[in-house]
Scaffold this motif. Structure first.
Motif, mmCIF file in Angstrom:
data_model
loop_
_atom_site.group_PDB
_atom_site.id
_atom_site.type_symbol
_atom_site.label_atom_id
_atom_site.label_comp_id
_atom_site.label_asym_id
_atom_site.label_seq_id
_atom_site.Cartn_x
_atom_site.Cartn_y
_atom_site.Cartn_z
ATOM 1 N N PRO A 164 57.139 36.008 27.446
ATOM 2 C CA PRO A 164 57.768 36.096 28.766
ATOM 3 C C PRO A 164 58.263 37.491 29.129
ATOM 4 N N VAL A 165 58.451 38.366 28.144
ATOM 5 C CA VAL A 165 58.951 39.715 28.410
ATOM 6 C C VAL A 165 57.858 40.750 28.207
ATOM 7 N N ASP A 166 57.224 40.733 27.044
ATOM 8 C CA ASP A 166 56.201 41.723 26.731
ATOM 9 C C ASP A 166 54.844 41.401 27.348
ATOM 10 N N GLY A 167 54.653 40.147 27.750
ATOM 11 C CA GLY A 167 53.382 39.750 28.333
ATOM 12 C C GLY A 167 53.435 39.679 29.846
ATOM 13 N N ASP A 168 52.521 38.928 30.421
ATOM 14 C CA ASP A 168 52.422 38.762 31.868
ATOM 15 C C ASP A 168 53.386 37.665 32.298
ATOM 16 N N TYR A 169 54.492 38.067 32.925
ATOM 17 C CA TYR A 169 55.535 37.094 33.272
ATOM 18 C C TYR A 169 55.030 36.073 34.282
ATOM 19 N N LYS A 170 54.248 36.506 35.255
ATOM 20 C CA LYS A 170 53.733 35.571 36.249
ATOM 21 C C LYS A 170 52.835 34.534 35.601
ATOM 22 N N GLN A 171 52.004 34.974 34.662
ATOM 23 C CA GLN A 171 51.149 34.025 33.954
ATOM 24 C C GLN A 171 51.989 33.066 33.121
ATOM 25 N N PHE A 172 53.060 33.600 32.509
ATOM 26 C CA PHE A 172 53.952 32.749 31.712
ATOM 27 C C PHE A 172 54.549 31.644 32.569
ATOM 28 N N THR A 173 55.125 32.005 33.720
ATOM 29 C CA THR A 173 55.770 31.009 34.568
ATOM 30 C C THR A 173 54.761 30.025 35.152
#
Length: 369
Positions: free
Chosen positions: A72-81
């Motif tokens: 959620p922080v180091d990756g793609d946040y939009k993809q995470f959500t």
């Protein structure tokens, strides 16, 4: 979210499991016994959230859950959500409109509506999106949230109590709880009485506007006095948190006075020697009724963090059961028995002085707590 599942029984609360909650920290607890649908529903919710949560290992380190690769922080946040929201949406029953489970509650059979605590409301007439919650007699089988129990949910023998799980996950744009709560506050008819409790009183702008301008109901708001907040007497900046909430309460009370709402809204402060206060929820009394027909119980505080930042869970309990209504009434009366009415003089006392720097900080970061 605070939910405790034991076989087919559930304990729902706003409380954590630290020792003070078992001794002298006031909170609320509701036990739902022998309701497999509810237990399975909440177990599914917890398991789903665990899939995209960090896992704590034996060496006190955290890592992504097995099978989940989006940080959620180091990756793609939009993809995470987006992916997390997809998992959460898979829990709920299909919507009767556009399939968006966060905006539409399922419509129950019309002949099941009896007590009328919650009526039909329309939040988006221009798109013809309707949401209906029915205060109907049924057991915990009523509006279950898990797909596997959907088929027979409304075919059971009538019961006198229905329970609706409400979830709020602001970061994922899941807003079940906010939409139902706001509708309850806004659509409550004149003559109804709503008792609302919050351990950390910091209403969102929407809730505040609903109470002050949009609702015709009478509200008794139960808030914590500075002395019963968990941060009272703490060292450093944490010790100023009670002053911050005092400042927020004073601003709300000032708006009550300015808008001429003292006849309709009352602030009550909880104080109990050697106790702290963490209770939250709502008790709904229909016009002319001396007992509540609905309660909200769970983790939300009606504040910015609850609506926009935290993952929250509460139950809406709608009941015609006289014994249960009496118990809910007694619970409410017990909590309010430790209160005093807030007036402008309350905020003029020496022990309610709010330092200038606290006022400034609150104005900047209020939306974060």
């Amino acid at each position: 979210m605070k939910a405790y599942v034991f076989d087919d029984s559930v304990v729902i609360s706003g409380a954590n499991l630290s020792s003070d909650y078992f001794t002298n920290r006031q909170d609320r607890y509701l036990v739902v016994k022998e309701c497999g649908e509810m237990a399975d529903c909440l177990q599914s919710l917890v398991a789903t959230v665990s899939r995209f949560s960090f896992q704590l290992s034996a060496d006190n380190m955290v890592k992504l859950a097995s099978g989940w690769s989006i940080h959620p922080v180091d990756g793609d946040y939009k993809q995470f959500t987006t992916e997390a929201r997809r998992l959460v949406d898979s829990i709920w029953l299909p919507s009767t409109t556009n399939g968006n489970a966060s905006t539409t509650a399922r419509e129950l059979p019309a002949d099941s509506a009896k007590s009328g605590v919650i009526s039909t409301f329309d939040d988006a007439p221009e798109t013809n999106e309707r949401a209906e919650l029915v205060a109907a007699p049924s057991g915990c089988h009523g509006d279950t949230c898990c797909r596997e129990h959907a088929a027979g949910a409304t075919s059971r023998a009538p019961h006198d109590t229905w329970i609706y799980p409400l979830v709020q996950m602001g970061p994922l744009s899941v807003t079940h709880d906010y939409e139902v709560t706001d509708a309850l506050l806004r659509r409550a008819p004149e003559g109804s009485i709503l008792k609302l409790a919050s351990g950390y009183f910091n209403l969102t702008e929407d809730y505040e506007e609903t109470l002050l301008r949009r609702s015709a109901a009478h509200f008794d708001l139960l808030i914590a006095s500075p002395e019963v907040m968990g941060f009272f007497g703490a060292r450093g900046i944490l010790g100023s948190i009670p002053a911050a909430y005092t400042y927020i309460a004073r601003n709300f009370y000032t708006r009550m006075v300015h808008l001429g709402q003292l006849h309709r809204i009352a602030l009550q402060e909880y104080y109990r020697e050697k106790w702290t206060f963490h209770a939250k929820g709502l008790w709904y009394y229909l016009p002319g009724d001396g007992l509540p027909g609905l309660t909200l119980i769970g983790s939300p505080n009606f504040g910015y963090r609850s609506v926009h930042r935290d993952l929250e869970l509460q139950l809406a309990v709608v009941t015609d059961n006289e014994q249960l209504r009496q118990r809910l009434h007694e619970e409410q009366q017990h909590l309010f028995s430790f209160t005093s009415t807030v007036t402008m003089e309350t905020f003029q006392r020496d022990d309610r002085h709010v330092p200038l720097w606290v006022r400034y900080v609150v104005s900047v970061i209020r939306h974060y707590f």
